[in-house]
Scaffold this motif. Structure first.
Motif, short mmCIF file in Angstrom:
data_model
loop_
_atom_site.label_atom_id
_atom_site.label_comp_id
_atom_site.label_asym_id
_atom_site.label_seq_id
_atom_site.Cartn_x
_atom_site.Cartn_y
_atom_site.Cartn_z
N LEU A 64 71.11 118.15 -28.48
CA LEU A 64 70.23 117.88 -27.36
C LEU A 64 69.02 117.07 -27.82
O LEU A 64 68.57 117.18 -28.96
CB LEU A 64 69.75 119.20 -26.75
CG LEU A 64 70.83 120.03 -26.05
CD1 LEU A 64 70.22 121.32 -25.51
CD2 LEU A 64 71.51 119.25 -24.94
N PRO A 65 68.49 116.23 -26.94
CA PRO A 65 67.29 115.47 -27.28
C PRO A 65 66.11 116.38 -27.61
O PRO A 65 66.06 117.53 -27.17
CB PRO A 65 67.03 114.66 -26.00
CG PRO A 65 68.35 114.56 -25.34
CD PRO A 65 69.04 115.86 -25.63
N TYR A 79 72.46 117.54 -21.57
CA TYR A 79 71.00 117.68 -21.56
C TYR A 79 70.55 118.15 -20.18
O TYR A 79 70.61 117.40 -19.20
CB TYR A 79 70.38 116.34 -21.92
CG TYR A 79 68.88 116.29 -22.01
CD1 TYR A 79 68.15 117.36 -22.49
CD2 TYR A 79 68.19 115.14 -21.62
CE1 TYR A 79 66.77 117.30 -22.58
CE2 TYR A 79 66.81 115.07 -21.72
CZ TYR A 79 66.11 116.15 -22.20
OH TYR A 79 64.74 116.10 -22.28
N ASN A 104 74.16 112.00 -23.44
CA ASN A 104 73.36 113.22 -23.24
C ASN A 104 73.86 114.02 -22.05
O ASN A 104 73.08 114.57 -21.26
CB ASN A 104 71.89 112.84 -23.01
CG ASN A 104 71.29 112.07 -24.17
OD1 ASN A 104 70.92 112.66 -25.18
ND2 ASN A 104 71.20 110.77 -24.03
N ASP A 147 62.17 117.16 -27.25
CA ASP A 147 61.08 116.87 -26.32
C ASP A 147 59.70 117.14 -26.90
O ASP A 147 58.69 116.92 -26.23
CB ASP A 147 61.25 117.68 -25.03
CG ASP A 147 62.36 117.12 -24.15
OD1 ASP A 147 62.74 115.96 -24.34
OD2 ASP A 147 62.85 117.86 -23.27
N GLY A 207 66.77 111.07 -29.03
CA GLY A 207 66.56 110.79 -27.62
C GLY A 207 65.21 110.21 -27.27
O GLY A 207 65.03 109.67 -26.18
N ASN A 214 61.68 110.56 -23.02
CA ASN A 214 62.94 111.20 -23.37
C ASN A 214 64.04 110.55 -22.51
O ASN A 214 63.75 109.69 -21.67
CB ASN A 214 62.86 112.72 -23.19
CG ASN A 214 62.65 113.14 -21.74
OD1 ASN A 214 62.79 112.35 -20.82
ND2 ASN A 214 62.32 114.39 -21.54
#
Length: 275
Positions: A98-99, A186, A183, A101, A244, A123
């Protein structure tokens, strides 16, 4: 690749992982630094003898699945993982992560060091994770300058701020669609897209088109109510170490009307903050 090179790297890697870091309980004095062979084998879910053969150079063709398990057991970062694969002549399997943040403090410091150009970090869902002072001044017409897609389609200021609104809207949709390719898991990306489909007919119409695009540089026309029209170049850079995230930097040629207006905008908002 030689068996000794692979074995040496594995030995070095396991010597750097402490049992406690791997969730193992130990008692008494240990004769080796880091993990034992049998502990690595257990953590990686493989036979101890097979792992020993890898370290001894007697097994030279581990499968990608074996390498993935060893990377997890030895807690290798991306660079170390790629090196381990390179030693075996294999290409790393793609890991869906997952990205990120959260903003690294050094990146935040870098952004705020850009005094004469707006800069911000996005993001994949186009949330603005951090912005410098001049960027905040530039986006001040928006009620909530927190997501480029929301600013474009849902904020009343969007239609007048973006001098070429239709083109900006297409770019936003194309960027979100591109982000779904890598993604898909996500949650925030799905949340933003679903919300826009429900709230904006314009977004829904564009979303039904198959346009996919990720721009790294271009020029856009903006209109700020305090300083007027701005012709801004932008460059987008991937943030290393934060999956990301993209750093976006707006700029204008020195001495140009846009550069002078950006400088004026920064001064106006600095005076407002001081007062």
């Amino acid at each position: 690749m030689t068996g000794s090179a692979l074995g040496e790297y594995l030995r070095t890697a396991r010597s750097r992982v402490q049992p406690a870091d791997a969730g193992l309980t130990t008692m008494g004095r240990r004769r080796v630094a880091g993990l034992r062979r049998e502990e690595v084998a257990v953590l990686a879910g493989m036979n101890t003898d097979y792992y020993a053969r890898l370290e001894q150079g007697r097994e030279r063709r581990p499968s990608p699945q074996i390498l993935d398990a060893l990377c997890d057991a030895l807690q290798l970062n991306d660079e170390a993982r790629e090196h381990l694969y390179a030693l075996t002549g294999l290409v790393p399997t793609r890991r869906r992560r997952l990205p990120v943040d959260t903003i690294d403090p050094s990146l935040r410091q870098l952004l705020h060091g850009f005094l004469h150009t707006p800069a911000f970090v996005l993001n994949p869902a186009l949330d603005i994770l951090v912005a410098n002072a001049l960027c905040e001044a530039l986006f001040s017409p928006f009620e909530h300058a927190d997501n480029l897609a929301h600013m474009t389609f849902l904020d009343q200021a969007g239609s007048s701020f973006y001098g070429q609104w239709a083109l900006s809207a297409e770019n936003v949709v194309a960027s979100l669609r591109h982000a779904t390719g890598s993604n898909a898991d996500y949650p925030r990306l799905k949340e933003v897209i679903d919300g826009l489909l429900e709230a904006s007919a314009e977004f829904g119409e564009l979303w039904r088109r198959p346009t996919v695009r990720e721009k790294t540089r271009d020029r856009k026309q903006l209109v700020h109510p305090e300083v007027g029209q701005l012709s801004i170049d932008y460059h987008t850079f991937d943030v290393r170490g934060a999956r990301g995230q993209q750093l976006v930097v707006y700029s204008a040629p020195p001495g140009s009307a846009t550069a002078e207006r950006l400088s004026l905008l920064g001064t106006l908002h600095a005076d407002q903050r001081r007062s």
